[in-house]
Motif scaffolding. Sequence first.
Motif, mmCIF file in Angstrom:
data_model
loop_
_atom_site.group_PDB
_atom_site.id
_atom_site.type_symbol
_atom_site.label_atom_id
_atom_site.label_comp_id
_atom_site.label_asym_id
_atom_site.label_seq_id
_atom_site.Cartn_x
_atom_site.Cartn_y
_atom_site.Cartn_z
ATOM 1 N N GLN A 1 -6.252 12.772 -78.386
ATOM 2 C CA GLN A 1 -5.573 12.561 -77.110
ATOM 3 C C GLN A 1 -6.287 11.837 -76.174
ATOM 4 N N GLU A 2 -7.440 11.807 -76.027
ATOM 5 C CA GLU A 2 -8.276 10.932 -75.139
ATOM 6 C C GLU A 2 -8.122 9.778 -75.596
ATOM 7 N N ALA A 3 -8.454 9.196 -76.888
ATOM 8 C CA ALA A 3 -8.391 7.720 -77.264
ATOM 9 C C ALA A 3 -6.995 7.316 -76.834
ATOM 10 N N TYR A 4 -5.949 8.164 -77.217
ATOM 11 C CA TYR A 4 -4.532 7.699 -76.993
ATOM 12 C C TYR A 4 -4.353 7.677 -75.452
ATOM 13 N N ARG A 5 -4.772 8.235 -74.719
ATOM 14 C CA ARG A 5 -4.823 7.895 -73.184
ATOM 15 C C ARG A 5 -5.305 6.552 -72.774
ATOM 16 N N GLU A 6 -6.611 6.253 -73.497
ATOM 17 C CA GLU A 6 -7.263 5.118 -73.311
ATOM 18 C C GLU A 6 -6.438 3.747 -73.808
ATOM 19 N N LYS A 7 -5.711 4.089 -74.734
ATOM 20 C CA LYS A 7 -4.959 2.975 -75.419
ATOM 21 C C LYS A 7 -3.793 2.543 -74.366
ATOM 22 N N THR A 8 -3.077 3.682 -73.974
ATOM 23 C CA THR A 8 -2.010 3.284 -73.057
ATOM 24 C C THR A 8 -2.387 2.481 -71.788
ATOM 25 N N ARG A 9 -3.740 2.442 -71.512
ATOM 26 C CA ARG A 9 -4.137 1.612 -70.278
ATOM 27 C C ARG A 9 -4.998 0.448 -70.513
ATOM 28 N N ASP A 10 -4.975 0.150 -71.934
ATOM 29 C CA ASP A 10 -5.673 -1.018 -72.607
ATOM 30 C C ASP A 10 -4.790 -2.279 -72.471
ATOM 31 N N ALA A 11 -5.337 -3.463 -71.922
ATOM 32 C CA ALA A 11 -4.545 -4.641 -71.595
ATOM 33 C C ALA A 11 -3.925 -5.031 -72.718
ATOM 34 N N ALA A 12 -4.629 -4.948 -73.836
ATOM 35 C CA ALA A 12 -4.274 -5.527 -75.380
ATOM 36 C C ALA A 12 -2.863 -5.042 -75.792
ATOM 37 N N TYR A 13 -2.604 -3.516 -75.257
ATOM 38 C CA TYR A 13 -1.330 -2.851 -75.909
ATOM 39 C C TYR A 13 -0.376 -2.723 -74.888
ATOM 40 N N ARG A 14 -0.458 -3.385 -73.698
ATOM 41 C CA ARG A 14 0.604 -3.416 -72.729
ATOM 42 C C ARG A 14 0.868 -4.795 -72.163
ATOM 43 N N THR A 15 2.372 -4.603 -71.913
ATOM 44 C CA THR A 15 3.155 -5.719 -71.176
ATOM 45 C C THR A 15 3.243 -5.270 -69.830
ATOM 46 N N GLU A 16 2.389 -6.090 -68.751
ATOM 47 C CA GLU A 16 2.571 -5.571 -67.546
ATOM 48 C C GLU A 16 3.918 -6.147 -66.709
ATOM 49 N N LEU A 17 4.720 -5.063 -66.198
ATOM 50 C CA LEU A 17 5.861 -5.669 -65.726
ATOM 51 C C LEU A 17 5.828 -5.888 -64.186
ATOM 52 N N TYR A 18 4.621 -5.793 -63.304
ATOM 53 C CA TYR A 18 4.341 -5.975 -62.062
ATOM 54 C C TYR A 18 3.617 -7.137 -62.062
ATOM 55 N N ALA A 19 3.927 -8.166 -61.161
ATOM 56 C CA ALA A 19 3.033 -9.081 -61.035
ATOM 57 C C ALA A 19 1.643 -8.521 -60.113
ATOM 58 N N ALA A 20 0.424 -9.155 -60.564
ATOM 59 C CA ALA A 20 -0.772 -8.727 -59.967
ATOM 60 C C ALA A 20 -0.592 -8.793 -58.314
ATOM 61 N N ALA A 21 -1.407 -7.920 -57.640
ATOM 62 C CA ALA A 21 -1.534 -8.133 -56.345
ATOM 63 C C ALA A 21 -2.405 -9.288 -55.865
#
Length: 296
Positions: free
Chosen positions: A276-296
């Motif tokens: 569970q903890e490792a999965y939560r970390e993956k969901t926040r890892d940039a390598a696994y994400r496509t950012e949908l909002y431009a960085a501020a």
Amino acid sequence: MSFDTTGLVAYVNGEYKPLSEASVSIFDHGFLYGDGVFEGMRVFDGGLFRAELHMARIARSARSLGLAMPVDGDEIVSIIGEVVRRSDLRDAHVRPIITRGFGGPGIDPRLCPVPSLIVSAYPFPPFLGADPIKLFTSAIVRKAPRSLGAHVKSLNYLDAIVAKQQAGELGVHDAVMLDSLGAVAECTGANLFIVVGDTLVTPTTRAALPGITRRTVLEIAAEQGIDAEERDVWPMELHAADGAFVCGSGAGVVPIGSFDGRPVTYPHHPLIERIQEAYREKTRDAAYRTELYAAA
């Protein structure tokens, strides 16, 4: 239970509309016959999780049905981003749907010259909650692989719906579904793992969807040196498991407390808590994400 659509936007065949006004024709073959495919995806804090795997899976599902992709996967992700931003969502469940399209009555897919594409996004807390859940073994059998392949995430979920209905009538959270051989397939909308000693065991995908979260869990196990097996799992093994959990994009990773009224030995097994903890970390890892909002 009401579904609040206030402020939410959907995409339907080239147009962005308020979700409450989004619709397809009653002669769309997705509505008439379940002739279509879909994905269930998650946005965590503005990032779309494992988009490339979901797009690869929906393309495989479509190819299996001889269903043309109306646009490519990158364009679908762009549409998802626009829907999420217009809906002002940071955490959401996303559902891209491709149907055979408008064609009138008759199941012949040649009646439908243009496929439909629908994308929606909405707030969606994990549908099984976070506490250990109760499951029962349903008599409803998964049709795959002797019917449609289990890798096809189609719009027809009637076997799962009937099993889920049974679970509700019995006062438990969800149902375990078996395949045509009597082996465990999956739950109605999530994959299943059991803990046997220090090993994670999950059913094959002979009759179970090859879930993206399931794949992520197996990757986590490999990274952390946890033994994991994909093999046939038989119903009696559930009753002897040291621990167990379900996983899926809509569920997350949720421990199981009992099967068929018999408690799991360790509903809060430390191995499950590590996953569970490792999965939560993956969901926040940039390598696994496509950012949908431009960085501020």
